[in-house]
Design an enzyme around this catalytic site. Structure first.
Site: not given
Ligand SMILES: NC(=O)c1ccc[n+]([C@@H]2O[C@H](COP(=O)([O-])OP(=O)(O)OC[C@H]3O[C@@H](n4cnc5c(N)ncnc54)[C@H](OP(=O)(O)O)[C@@H]3O)[C@@H](O)[C@H]2O)c1
Length: 348
Positions: A132, A252
């Site tokens: 991001c 950010h």
């Molecule tokens: N937040 C940001 O600003 C941002 C920006 C760019 C990239 N990212 C990246 O995007 C990814 C997700 O970030 P987030 O902020 O959305 O995280 P988050 O809110 O914690 O959500 C995680 C998601 O992944 C799912 N998940 C977890 N373990 C899993 C598994 N074993 N199999 C299938 N699904 C699974 C979760 O499902 P459950 O509901 O079942 O737990 C939930 O839907 C990360 O790798 C992060 O680095 C985030």
């Protein structure tokens, strides 16, 4: 390549902070979707989410989930991508991945459509969405680099807690209440869920995002450094980063120092190339205290730039302030824009 006009799409991590926004933009940008499959871990399987006024039941992501899927949008963490992206590709899907799992793989294009959409045609099944904090910076630097050349970038970030997942804003709110009630603050997530120690973020600033590397930089800082060089296809570009987490919920902010190649460039010249550049809104007028902030940029699609100043000692040096919603352009919108570009350029 297919002659399809509508596509079967899977969102892996649909119940997460980024996944929720991906669904929003798939609907808002009206992507030609035939069937939408929502995947998560076993924890959220069975939950119902709404897409285009229809309820869809979330399923547990498994290798066989990708049968018949054309585009799979992954945002469920690096280990899930490592386990399932290859399976999705085997089933014929194109994967657009939000995690850092494949970003530096030379076979995987790392794409910000406004900056390097032409790289998309090189994809071999997996396309990576940058970090991001990198996305918003390269969008703002692209027109400056094109007009004047770019030799050096030094960035300090002021990053929002929503960048650490859906649970992190809750931790900030709890700690804020605890602090105001004179209670001890409990910290379990930040600065990095997987690291040994945790510190309160409320009323604080944490100079650690993600875990430390052997060279003393954090993984987030190295992502910004390496991804910027890859996106600009310029391995020799000088880039340094310091990444800091602040008690801000969304968006950010970045203080960026750049050195351009051309001599004699003025602030007005920089304004001119930024003004109207794709994806950028210039908000820069000290006389009216006009500049972007995380609050003013949240829930918006653009990258906002202000506080453009010429360095007082280096004729080729400029300082900028760049702000964008980390869950929108920093993640979900960029992912959906990659899918739109693939469809528009008939690369699927
Ligand atoms: N937040 C940001 O600003 C941002 C920006 C760019 C990239 N990212 C990246 O995007 C990814 C997700 O970030 P987030 O902020 O959305 O995280 P988050 O809110 O914690 O959500 C995680 C998601 O992944 C799912 N998940 C977890 N373990 C899993 C598994 N074993 N199999 C299938 N699904 C699974 C979760 O499902 P459950 O509901 O079942 O737990 C939930 O839907 C990360 O790798 C992060 O680095 C985030």
């Amino acid at each position: 390549m297919t002659k399809k006009t509508s596509f079967n799409v899977a969102v892996v991590g649909a119940t997460g902070a980024v996944g929720e926004k991906i669904m929003h933009f798939l609907e808002e940008k009206n992507l030609p979707i035939n069937e939408l499959k929502l995947l998560s871990s076993a924890r959220s399987a069975g939950k119902k989410l709404t897409f285009k006024h229809k309820e869809i039941i979330v399923e547990e992501a498994k290798p066989e989930s990708f049968k018949g899927i054309d585009i799979a949008l992954f945002s469920a963490g690096g280990s899930v991508t490592e386990k399932l992206a290859g399976e999705a590709v085997k089933h014929g899907a194109i994967v657009i991945d939000n995690t850092s799992a494949y970003r530096m793989d030379p076979k995987v294009p790392l794409i910000v459509p406004e900056v390097n959409a032409s790289e998309l045609s090189k994809h071999q099944g997996i396309i990576a969405n940058p970090n991001c904090s990198t996305i918003q910076m390269v969008v703002a630097l692209k027109p400056i680099r094109e007009a004047f050349g770019l030799s050096r970038v030094i960035v300090s970030t002021y990053q929002a807690v929503s960048g650490a997942g859906l649970q992190a804003p809750g931790e900030l709110m709890n700690q804020t209440k605890q602090y105001l009630n004179d209670e001890e603050m409990t910290a379990e997530i930040l600065p990095a869920g997987s690291d040994k120690k945790h510190y309160p973020i409320a009323f604080n600033a944490l100079p650690q995002i993600d875990v430390f590397q052997d060279n003393g930089y954090t993984a987030e800082e190295m992502k910004m450094i390496n991804e910027t060089k890859k996106i600009f296809s310029e391995p020799d570009l000088s880039v340094a980063a310091t990444c800091v987490r602040l008690p801000v919920v969304t968006s950010h902010a970045e203080s960026v120092y750049v050195e351009v190649d051309k001599a004699g460039v003025t602030v007005e010249d920089v304004w001119e190339v930024l003004n109207g550049a794709e994806g950028i809104v210039l908000q820069d007028d000290p006389s009216t205290q006009t500049y972007p902030t995380p609050l003013s940029s949240a829930d918006k699609e653009d990258v906002f730039v202000g506080r453009v100043r010429k360095d007082l000692d280096n004729d080729r040096g400029f300082h900028l302030w760049i702000v964008s919603d980390n869950l929108i352009k920093g993640a979900a919108l960029n992912t959906v824009q990659i899918a739109q570009t693939l469809i528009k350029n008939k690369l699927i």
